[in-house]
Design a protein around this motif. Structure first.
Motif, short mmCIF file in Angstrom:
data_model
loop_
_atom_site.label_atom_id
_atom_site.label_comp_id
_atom_site.label_asym_id
_atom_site.label_seq_id
_atom_site.Cartn_x
_atom_site.Cartn_y
_atom_site.Cartn_z
N ALA A 1 -8.02 -8.50 -52.01
CA ALA A 1 -9.31 -9.13 -51.77
C ALA A 1 -8.93 -10.40 -51.34
O ALA A 1 -9.42 -10.92 -50.06
N LEU A 2 -7.80 -11.34 -51.56
CA LEU A 2 -7.70 -12.56 -51.18
C LEU A 2 -7.09 -12.41 -49.79
O LEU A 2 -7.23 -13.29 -48.68
N LEU A 3 -6.17 -11.65 -49.67
CA LEU A 3 -5.39 -11.37 -48.51
C LEU A 3 -6.30 -10.77 -47.27
O LEU A 3 -6.14 -11.29 -45.94
N LEU A 4 -7.40 -9.98 -47.73
CA LEU A 4 -8.40 -9.72 -46.50
C LEU A 4 -9.11 -10.57 -46.05
O LEU A 4 -9.46 -10.77 -45.05
N VAL A 5 -9.38 -11.67 -47.05
CA VAL A 5 -10.23 -12.97 -46.73
C VAL A 5 -9.55 -13.70 -45.75
O VAL A 5 -10.03 -14.05 -44.71
N PHE A 6 -8.20 -13.89 -45.98
CA PHE A 6 -7.26 -14.93 -45.01
C PHE A 6 -7.18 -14.25 -43.96
O PHE A 6 -7.38 -14.62 -42.57
N GLY A 7 -6.98 -12.80 -44.03
CA GLY A 7 -6.85 -12.02 -42.65
C GLY A 7 -8.04 -12.03 -41.79
O GLY A 7 -7.82 -12.17 -40.49
N PHE A 8 -9.35 -11.87 -42.42
CA PHE A 8 -10.45 -12.02 -41.52
C PHE A 8 -10.57 -13.34 -40.99
O PHE A 8 -10.95 -13.56 -39.78
N ILE A 9 -10.36 -14.76 -41.70
CA ILE A 9 -10.40 -15.73 -41.26
C ILE A 9 -9.54 -16.12 -40.08
O ILE A 9 -9.73 -16.64 -39.06
N TRP A 10 -8.26 -15.64 -40.22
CA TRP A 10 -7.12 -15.74 -38.92
C TRP A 10 -7.67 -15.10 -37.99
O TRP A 10 -7.30 -15.20 -36.61
N LEU A 11 -8.29 -13.69 -38.12
CA LEU A 11 -8.91 -12.94 -37.10
C LEU A 11 -9.79 -13.79 -36.18
O LEU A 11 -9.85 -13.59 -34.94
N LEU A 12 -10.88 -14.24 -36.94
CA LEU A 12 -11.68 -14.95 -36.36
C LEU A 12 -11.20 -16.19 -35.43
O LEU A 12 -11.75 -16.55 -34.40
N ILE A 13 -10.27 -16.82 -35.99
CA ILE A 13 -9.72 -17.99 -35.45
C ILE A 13 -8.85 -17.57 -34.16
O ILE A 13 -8.96 -18.20 -33.02
N ALA A 14 -8.30 -16.61 -34.21
CA ALA A 14 -7.42 -15.75 -33.07
C ALA A 14 -8.49 -15.41 -31.85
O ALA A 14 -8.26 -15.64 -30.83
N VAL A 15 -9.47 -14.89 -32.47
CA VAL A 15 -10.78 -14.47 -31.43
C VAL A 15 -11.15 -15.54 -30.64
O VAL A 15 -11.42 -15.68 -29.62
N ALA A 16 -11.53 -16.79 -31.60
CA ALA A 16 -12.07 -17.92 -30.96
C ALA A 16 -11.02 -18.56 -30.07
O ALA A 16 -11.58 -18.94 -28.77
N ALA A 17 -9.90 -18.65 -30.45
CA ALA A 17 -8.73 -19.25 -29.40
C ALA A 17 -8.96 -18.44 -28.13
O ALA A 17 -8.63 -19.07 -27.08
N TYR A 18 -8.76 -17.16 -28.20
CA TYR A 18 -8.66 -16.16 -27.20
C TYR A 18 -9.72 -16.52 -26.20
O TYR A 18 -9.79 -16.56 -25.03
N VAL A 19 -11.07 -16.65 -26.73
CA VAL A 19 -12.16 -16.86 -25.78
C VAL A 19 -12.15 -18.24 -25.08
O VAL A 19 -12.56 -18.33 -23.92
N VAL A 20 -11.93 -19.38 -25.92
CA VAL A 20 -11.70 -20.56 -25.41
C VAL A 20 -10.57 -20.70 -24.50
O VAL A 20 -11.09 -21.15 -23.13
N SER A 21 -9.39 -20.19 -24.58
CA SER A 21 -8.50 -20.08 -23.54
C SER A 21 -8.91 -19.52 -22.37
O SER A 21 -8.54 -19.95 -21.12
#
Length: 243
Positions: A12-32
């Motif tokens: 569950a902890l890995l899934l939470v961290f994975g989801f957070i990193w996914l959100l960061i990656a999507v946000a970085a892709y949109v901004v860039s």
């Protein structure tokens, strides 16, 4: 507590961290992508959708940086295919250096000093944001790229992406006309008339100098001075005598 509970919590902890990193990656892709869209707009690239297509947008960025975009794609493919062998990282590093060179050229065309590429290497998204929203304008009056005569130069022609031709006519720190552009007007060229349809007034010249005419009669002789008196003045009377 059973070991299954511990494993479930770790998952569950890995899934939470994975989801957070996914959100960061999507946000970085949109901004860039937004930043790159602004840079493409300055460069005259047609179609804002090009900045939102992964891989393709970076290839356009390389093309604007006077680099052949197909070599970048080959480096990416080689990095993915050769990753299990252990040498894929070298091709990944080569791709990173390739994009840094493109950023160096794009920065020059946006009136940025060469040292700005250091910011791109460490914080590329910050570099993109600055060049996207500052007041710089796209200019091709830059020196030729060091690789202008090598296999790295851009020789592709893509619809909707203006050809750069950077450094054409650049001689000794100045920018001259491109080859084939007439520096002098052709024979028989007549300048357009002055505004209002009236020809410009002809240049006037002062009349030549004429010396004054010599007098026709000599000047009259001056009169002689008056003669002194010939008679003596009367003597003054003597004062009366006292008695």
């Amino acid at each position: 507590m059973s070991p299954y509970d511990t494993d479930g919590g770790a998952v569950a902890l890995l899934l939470v961290f994975g989801f957070i990193w996914l959100l960061i990656a999507v946000a970085a892709y949109v901004v860039s992508s937004i930043f790159m869209m602004k840079v493409f707009d300055k460069a005259g690239v047609q179609g804002k959708w090009r900045a939102w297509v992964p891989i393709y947008n970076t290839m356009i960025f390389a093309k604007l940086g006077d680099l052949n975009p197909w070599w970048l794609l080959i480096a990416w493919v080689a990095a993915g295919v050769l990753a299990p062998v252990g040498i894929g990282g070298l091709f990944g590093l080569a791709a990173a250096v390739y994009t840094a060179l493109a950023a160096y050229r794009v920065g020059l065309k946006l009136q940025k000093e060469p040292v700005w590429v250091v910011l791109y290497i460490f914080l590329s998204i910050v570099w993109l944001g600055i060049v996207a929203f500052d007041r710089s304008r796209w200019s091709l009056a830059v020196p030729p790229a060091p690789w202008a005569n090598s296999f790295l130069r851009d020789t592709t022609t893509w619809s909707g992406i203006p050809a750069q031709n950077s450094g054409v006519g650049f001689v000794g720190g100045g920018y001259t006309a491109a080859p084939g552009y007439p520096a002098q007007p052709p024979a028989g060229y007549q300048p357009p008339p002055a505004p209002g349809g009236y020809p410009p007034p002809a240049a006037t010249q002062p009349p030549p100098y004429q010396p004054p005419a010599a007098p026709t009669t000599p000047p009259a002789a001056p009169e002689p001075p008056a003669a002194p008196p010939t008679t003596e003045p009367p003597a003054s009377p003597e004062p009366p005598k006292q008695p």
